[in-house]
Design a protein around this motif. Structure first.
Motif, PDB file in Angstrom:
ATOM      1  N   GLY A 151       6.575  -5.996 -17.206  1.00 22.89           N
ATOM      2  CA  GLY A 151       5.181  -5.555 -17.166  1.00 22.89           C
ATOM      3  C   GLY A 151       5.084  -4.092 -17.534  1.00 22.89           C
ATOM      4  O   GLY A 151       6.089  -3.381 -17.531  1.00 22.89           O
ATOM      5  N   PRO A 152       3.880  -3.631 -17.841  1.00 30.99           N
ATOM      6  CA  PRO A 152       3.713  -2.244 -18.271  1.00 30.99           C
ATOM      7  C   PRO A 152       3.998  -1.259 -17.141  1.00 30.99           C
ATOM      8  O   PRO A 152       4.010  -1.625 -15.974  1.00 30.99           O
ATOM      9  N   SER A 153       4.205  -0.021 -17.518  1.00 33.42           N
ATOM     10  CA  SER A 153       4.524   1.019 -16.548  1.00 33.42           C
ATOM     11  C   SER A 153       3.393   1.186 -15.539  1.00 33.42           C
ATOM     12  O   SER A 153       2.218   1.146 -15.899  1.00 33.42           O
ATOM     13  N   GLY A 154       3.755   1.323 -14.276  1.00 29.99           N
ATOM     14  CA  GLY A 154       2.757   1.581 -13.243  1.00 29.99           C
ATOM     15  C   GLY A 154       2.096   0.343 -12.673  1.00 29.99           C
ATOM     16  O   GLY A 154       1.169   0.450 -11.880  1.00 29.99           O
ATOM     17  N   CYS A 155       2.577  -0.839 -13.068  1.00 30.20           N
ATOM     18  CA  CYS A 155       1.919  -2.056 -12.593  1.00 30.20           C
ATOM     19  C   CYS A 155       2.487  -2.533 -11.268  1.00 30.20           C
ATOM     20  O   CYS A 155       2.036  -3.540 -10.725  1.00 30.20           O
ATOM     21  N   LEU A 215      -3.964   0.694  -2.673  1.00 28.22           N
ATOM     22  CA  LEU A 215      -3.387  -0.639  -2.822  1.00 28.22           C
ATOM     23  C   LEU A 215      -2.675  -0.695  -4.175  1.00 28.22           C
ATOM     24  O   LEU A 215      -3.310  -0.667  -5.219  1.00 28.22           O
ATOM     25  N   ALA A 216      -1.344  -0.749  -4.162  1.00 28.40           N
ATOM     26  CA  ALA A 216      -0.587  -0.681  -5.416  1.00 28.40           C
ATOM     27  C   ALA A 216      -0.295  -2.066  -5.975  1.00 28.40           C
ATOM     28  O   ALA A 216      -0.269  -2.261  -7.187  1.00 28.40           O
ATOM     29  N   VAL A 217      -0.062  -3.038  -5.093  1.00 28.39           N
ATOM     30  CA  VAL A 217       0.244  -4.396  -5.536  1.00 28.39           C
ATOM     31  C   VAL A 217      -0.570  -5.347  -4.680  1.00 28.39           C
ATOM     32  O   VAL A 217      -0.628  -5.193  -3.457  1.00 28.39           O
ATOM     33  N   THR A 269      12.940  -4.986 -15.506  1.00 30.77           N
ATOM     34  CA  THR A 269      13.384  -4.435 -16.788  1.00 30.77           C
ATOM     35  C   THR A 269      12.214  -4.223 -17.736  1.00 30.77           C
ATOM     36  O   THR A 269      11.208  -4.934 -17.674  1.00 30.77           O
ATOM     37  N   HIS A 270      12.365  -3.218 -18.600  1.00 30.86           N
ATOM     38  CA  HIS A 270      11.384  -2.991 -19.653  1.00 30.86           C
ATOM     39  C   HIS A 270      11.848  -3.595 -20.970  1.00 30.86           C
ATOM     40  O   HIS A 270      11.181  -3.494 -21.981  1.00 30.86           O
ATOM     41  N   ASN A 271      13.049  -4.156 -20.915  1.00 27.63           N
ATOM     42  CA  ASN A 271      13.675  -4.630 -22.133  1.00 27.63           C
ATOM     43  C   ASN A 271      13.505  -6.146 -22.222  1.00 27.63           C
ATOM     44  O   ASN A 271      14.127  -6.910 -21.493  1.00 27.63           O
ATOM     45  N   LYS A 308       5.991  -3.038 -10.361  1.00 26.86           N
ATOM     46  CA  LYS A 308       7.233  -3.816 -10.303  1.00 26.86           C
ATOM     47  C   LYS A 308       8.202  -3.226  -9.287  1.00 26.86           C
ATOM     48  O   LYS A 308       8.744  -3.942  -8.446  1.00 26.86           O
ATOM     49  N   SER A 309       8.395  -1.905  -9.388  1.00 20.74           N
ATOM     50  CA  SER A 309       9.321  -1.264  -8.449  1.00 20.74           C
ATOM     51  C   SER A 309       8.794  -1.374  -7.029  1.00 20.74           C
ATOM     52  O   SER A 309       9.553  -1.627  -6.088  1.00 20.74           O
ATOM     53  N   THR A 310       7.499  -1.181  -6.890  1.00 21.38           N
ATOM     54  CA  THR A 310       6.892  -1.249  -5.564  1.00 21.38           C
ATOM     55  C   THR A 310       7.122  -2.620  -4.940  1.00 21.38           C
ATOM     56  O   THR A 310       7.512  -2.735  -3.779  1.00 21.38           O
ATOM     57  N   TYR A 354       0.821  -1.213   0.000  1.00 21.91           N
ATOM     58  CA  TYR A 354       0.000   0.000   0.000  1.00 21.91           C
ATOM     59  C   TYR A 354       0.854   1.261   0.000  1.00 21.91           C
ATOM     60  O   TYR A 354       1.941   1.306   0.577  1.00 21.91           O
ATOM     61  N   TYR A 355       0.347   2.315  -0.663  1.00 22.74           N
ATOM     62  CA  TYR A 355       0.798   3.687  -0.410  1.00 22.74           C
ATOM     63  C   TYR A 355      -0.362   4.369   0.291  1.00 22.74           C
ATOM     64  O   TYR A 355      -1.349   4.722  -0.354  1.00 22.74           O
ATOM     65  N   GLY A 356      -0.263   4.545   1.608  1.00 20.92           N
ATOM     66  CA  GLY A 356      -1.406   5.079   2.335  1.00 20.92           C
ATOM     67  C   GLY A 356      -2.590   4.136   2.181  1.00 20.92           C
ATOM     68  O   GLY A 356      -2.501   2.954   2.516  1.00 20.92           O
ATOM     69  N   VAL A 360      10.112   3.261   3.823  1.00 24.45           N
ATOM     70  CA  VAL A 360      10.735   4.549   4.170  1.00 24.45           C
ATOM     71  C   VAL A 360       9.876   5.731   3.697  1.00 24.45           C
ATOM     72  O   VAL A 360      10.067   6.850   4.142  1.00 24.45           O
ATOM     73  N   LEU A 361       8.945   5.472   2.781  1.00 23.52           N
ATOM     74  CA  LEU A 361       8.028   6.548   2.372  1.00 23.52           C
ATOM     75  C   LEU A 361       6.940   6.684   3.420  1.00 23.52           C
ATOM     76  O   LEU A 361       6.457   5.692   3.949  1.00 23.52           O
ATOM     77  N   PRO A 362       6.543   7.943   3.709  1.00 24.89           N
ATOM     78  CA  PRO A 362       5.506   8.114   4.727  1.00 24.89           C
ATOM     79  C   PRO A 362       4.196   7.449   4.302  1.00 24.89           C
ATOM     80  O   PRO A 362       3.764   7.598   3.155  1.00 24.89           O
TER      81      PRO A 362
HETATM   82  N1  LIG Z   1       5.539   7.294  -3.762  1.00 29.04           N
HETATM   83  C1  LIG Z   1       4.330   6.893  -4.212  1.00 29.04           C
HETATM   84  N2  LIG Z   1       3.200   7.340  -3.639  1.00 29.04           N
HETATM   85  C2  LIG Z   1       2.001   6.945  -4.069  1.00 29.04           C
HETATM   86  N3  LIG Z   1       1.810   6.101  -5.088  1.00 29.04           N
HETATM   87  C3  LIG Z   1       2.892   5.616  -5.719  1.00 29.04           C
HETATM   88  C4  LIG Z   1       4.212   5.993  -5.314  1.00 29.04           C
HETATM   89  N4  LIG Z   1       5.091   5.374  -6.114  1.00 29.04           N
HETATM   90  C5  LIG Z   1       4.363   4.661  -6.986  1.00 29.04           C
HETATM   91  N5  LIG Z   1       3.043   4.797  -6.746  1.00 29.04           N
HETATM   92  C6  LIG Z   1       1.957   4.155  -7.484  1.00 29.04           C
HETATM   93  O1  LIG Z   1       2.065   2.757  -7.337  1.00 29.04           O
HETATM   94  C7  LIG Z   1       1.780   2.109  -8.565  1.00 29.04           C
HETATM   95  C8  LIG Z   1       2.930   1.228  -8.948  1.00 29.04           C
HETATM   96  O2  LIG Z   1       4.065   2.032  -9.194  1.00 29.04           O
HETATM   97  P1  LIG Z   1       5.491   1.421  -9.503  1.00 29.04           P
HETATM   98  O3  LIG Z   1       6.481   2.542  -9.455  1.00 29.04           O
HETATM   99  O4  LIG Z   1       5.745   0.274  -8.630  1.00 29.04           O
HETATM  100  O5  LIG Z   1       5.300   0.924 -11.012  1.00 29.04           O
HETATM  101  P2  LIG Z   1       6.366   0.255 -11.971  1.00 29.04           P
HETATM  102  O6  LIG Z   1       5.810  -1.042 -12.403  1.00 29.04           O
HETATM  103  O7  LIG Z   1       7.704   0.236 -11.351  1.00 29.04           O
HETATM  104  O8  LIG Z   1       6.340   1.254 -13.201  1.00 29.04           O
HETATM  105  P3  LIG Z   1       7.574   1.670 -14.144  1.00 29.04           P
HETATM  106  O9  LIG Z   1       7.747   0.546 -15.089  1.00 29.04           O
HETATM  107  O10 LIG Z   1       7.064   2.890 -14.841  1.00 29.04           O
HETATM  108  O11 LIG Z   1       8.744   1.923 -13.298  1.00 29.04           O
HETATM  109  C9  LIG Z   1       1.474   3.211  -9.574  1.00 29.04           C
HETATM  110  O12 LIG Z   1       0.090   3.329  -9.673  1.00 29.04           O
HETATM  111  C10 LIG Z   1       2.080   4.423  -8.960  1.00 29.04           C
HETATM  112  O13 LIG Z   1       1.343   5.566  -9.323  1.00 29.04           O
END
Ligand SMILES: Nc1ncnc2c1ncn2[C@@H]1O[C@H](COP(=O)(O)OP(=O)(O)OP(=O)(O)O)[C@@H](O)[C@H]1O
Ligand SMILES: [Mg+2]
Lengths: 259, 311
Positions: free
Chosen positions: A37-41, A18-20, A205-207, A43-45, A13-15, A56-58
């Protein structure tokens, strides 16, 4: 020493967002696991929740379980600082400490772990890590120069050297080559193939070619719409994902018929 | 990209107006600075050339100004030594540790300190702080009297060099902490996360990422504070009990004055060569302040390569 990671029913979660949602996966030691996977799905989270960097994010929090060789990373007596010392991370943008020399950048993590390391031992470890990151020959004559004096690709390898210097069990890489030219990208891919002998590697990776080239297993993340949580749609050996995936969505994404 | 054949770059009207205004402002500042310098030098000249007996004190200009200069520097250095660590600590607490609501309130209160007029600090220093400090100075004299700084005898009023330094420290605290706060807040997330991902605790992260990134800003803030401390007049004139020459004894009543406070106290009763002498002391203060700023700039520039400003 490479370790295995078992994730079960992970919600991130971010607050209140629900991100994942609902990720369950096992990541094998001594292998490269790619996340696509596509951007915003998410992966980084997801990646950042493995080494507890997410929190570490509030307001950011995690539900579910991640176990590394029997050690519950989110258990009540698990310290995020210890978790991060065991699970190294390389970021999308190279981020050497600008105020430190090349040498001090590599030594930074070592100094955190072991305050009273002898100069000679430290020198050896710095050299070994820089060799491990295929950077030694390029920087051995200017270890005292600032880390920011290197090229982007060199900086990224410096960050890899910094991360592997502390001998983590797992190495997480979030699009480590996306800001680099093709030559530096290949250098980093070669490096991953070498490093997987010693570490468990997870790379975002996006590649597609990169995922196909370097990884043993691949996970495909997707989300069903804007504002919806990302999910792990398919997780399979890389050959299977790229030749005969189980899911239609995976096939569409890989063949570029996405969205 | 085809290059045009025009020999002269086209300047739009807005650009020209702006360039002209900027240039004019720059020239104006130089003119004012030059004017002040010329005034100080011309008015100080009679004192520079006068025979030693004519200068107040009767021993010549150098021995008149030396204790004042010493007092000025001593008070400012005490203030800086006390205020800088405290300001950095406050800035770190506000930017790294405090919950958001508390951080805002605290930052606001510290900023308010800057809005208090210096005469108020002076009165507060004389009537409240100085008497309260006397028992502490006694203790210092009794227990640490072997250190020349605390040799005593303790001033009965508490209007000592250390009290003056303390008041100055509180006055310059908001400047330094405001600047430190800004630079700490701007530490790139990238660098903070680099440290955290290596397994740094919060304090280790601050040492690896926040402090190095902010150090040149903190030095700049400290130099601004030093500038104010060197030139501060009314608070010192009220707080410091002056009767003496150069001494490192911080808790006795025999203190050198400072240049600015001395000018404020002596000027109303001065005429002729005495005025020129005071202006000569002002010239010295001017030069010192200038030198401090140049020094600060040199320090900041020397670290520029490692500062991260370029990355
Ligand atoms: N610091 C944050 N605060 C709130 N929401 C966030 C934050 N960082 C990411 N999100 C949201 O969480 C979701 C997943 O983001 P994430 O950065 O994990 O995507 P990603 O798969 O890594 O995308 P990309 O391929 O563009 O890097 C997105 O909807 C994004 O808007
Ligand atoms: Mg991402």
């Amino acid at each position: 020493m490479a370790k295995r990671i078992d994730v079960s029913d992970l919600n991130v979660y971010y607050g209140s967002f629900l991100a994942v949602e609902g990720v369950t996966v096992s990541i094998e030691p001594r292998s490269v696991t790619a996340l696509i996977g596509p951007s915003g799905c998410g992966k980084s989270t997801f990646l950042r929740s493995i080494n507890r960097m997410h929190e570490v994010l509030p307001g950011a929090r995690v539900e579910g379980k991640i176990v590394m060789d029997g050690q519950d990373l989110y258990g009540p007596d698990s310290d995020p600082v210890d978790v991060r010392r065991q699970i190294g991370m390389v970021f999308q943008r190279p981020n050497p400490f600008p105020t430190m020399s090349i040498y001090d950048n590599v030594a930074a993590g070592l100094r955190l772990n072991n305050k009273k390391m002898k100069k000679g031992d430290l020198d050896d470890l710095v050299e070994r890590s820089l060799r491990g990151a295929n950077l030694w020959n390029e920087v051995k004559d200017r270890l005292g120069r600032p880390g920011s004096s290197l090229s982007g690709g060199q900086q990224q390898r410096l960050c890899i050297a910094r991360a592997i210097a502390v001998e983590p069990d797992v190495l997480l890489m979030d699009e480590p080559a996306s800001a680099l030219d093709p030559i530096s990208t290949l250098a980093i891919e070669d490096l991953m193939t070498e490093l997987k002998e010693r570490f468990t590697i997870v790379i975002v990776t996006h590649n597609m070619q990169q995922a196909a080239r370097v990884s043993e297993s691949t996970g495909f993340f997707n989300l069903s719409g804007v504002g919806q949580p990302g999910r792990l749609i398919e997780f399979n050996p890389t050959e299977k994902i790229f030749s005969n995936p189980d899911e239609k969505a995976t096939e569409d994404y890989i063949s570029g018929r996405f969205g | 990209m085809t290059s045009t054949s025009s020999s002269r770059p086209v300047l739009r009207r807005g650009d020209r107006v702006f360039a002209g205004t900027a240039k004019g402002a720059g020239i104006l500042i130089m003119l004012i600075l030059a004017g002040v310098t010329v005034f100080l030098v011309v008015e100080a000249a009679p004192a520079l050339t006068a025979p030693a007996e004519d200068i107040p004190g009767g021993d010549g200009l150098a021995s008149y100004i030396a204790p004042l200069l010493f007092g000025t520097l001593l008070a400012a250095v005490i203030a800086l030594a006390l205020a800088t660590p405290l300001a950095v600590a406050i800035a770190l607490f506000i930017t790294q540790y405090a919950p958001r609501r508390l951080a805002q309130g605290l930052g606001y209160v510290v900023d308010l300190l800057a809005a208090i007029p210096s005469i108020v600090y002076g009165f507060w220093g004389v009537f409240w702080l100085a008497p309260k400090m006397v028992p502490f100075y006694r203790w210092l004299e009794d227990n640490l009297g072997f250190i020349p700084l605390f040799a005593g005898p303790t001033s009965a009023t508490g209007r000592t060099m250390l009290t003056a330094g303390l008041v100055l420290a509180i006055m310059i605290l908001p400047i330094i902490s405001a600047i430190a706060r800004e630079v700490f807040r701007q530490t790139p997330t990238l660098h903070r996360e680099a440290a955290l991902a290596l397994g740094a605790t919060r304090w280790e992260m601050i040492r690896m990422a926040v402090l190095p990134y902010g150090s040149s800003g903190v030095i700049g803030g400290a130099m601004l504070g030093l500038g104010r401390a060197l030139g501060e007049t009314m608070a010192i004139a009220l707080v410091l009990s002056v009767s003496g020459g150069i001494t490192f004894n911080l808790i006795s009543s025999g203190n050198p004055s400072t240049i600015a406070a001395n000018v404020a106290l002596q000027f109303p009763e001065s005429s002729g060569i005495d005025v020129n002498t005071l202006i000569a002391s002002g010239l010295v203060l001017f030069v010192i302040t200038f030198a401090v700023n140049m020094g600060a700039r040199a320090i900041v520039n020397r670290r520029a390569e490692f500062s991260g400003a370029g990355s």
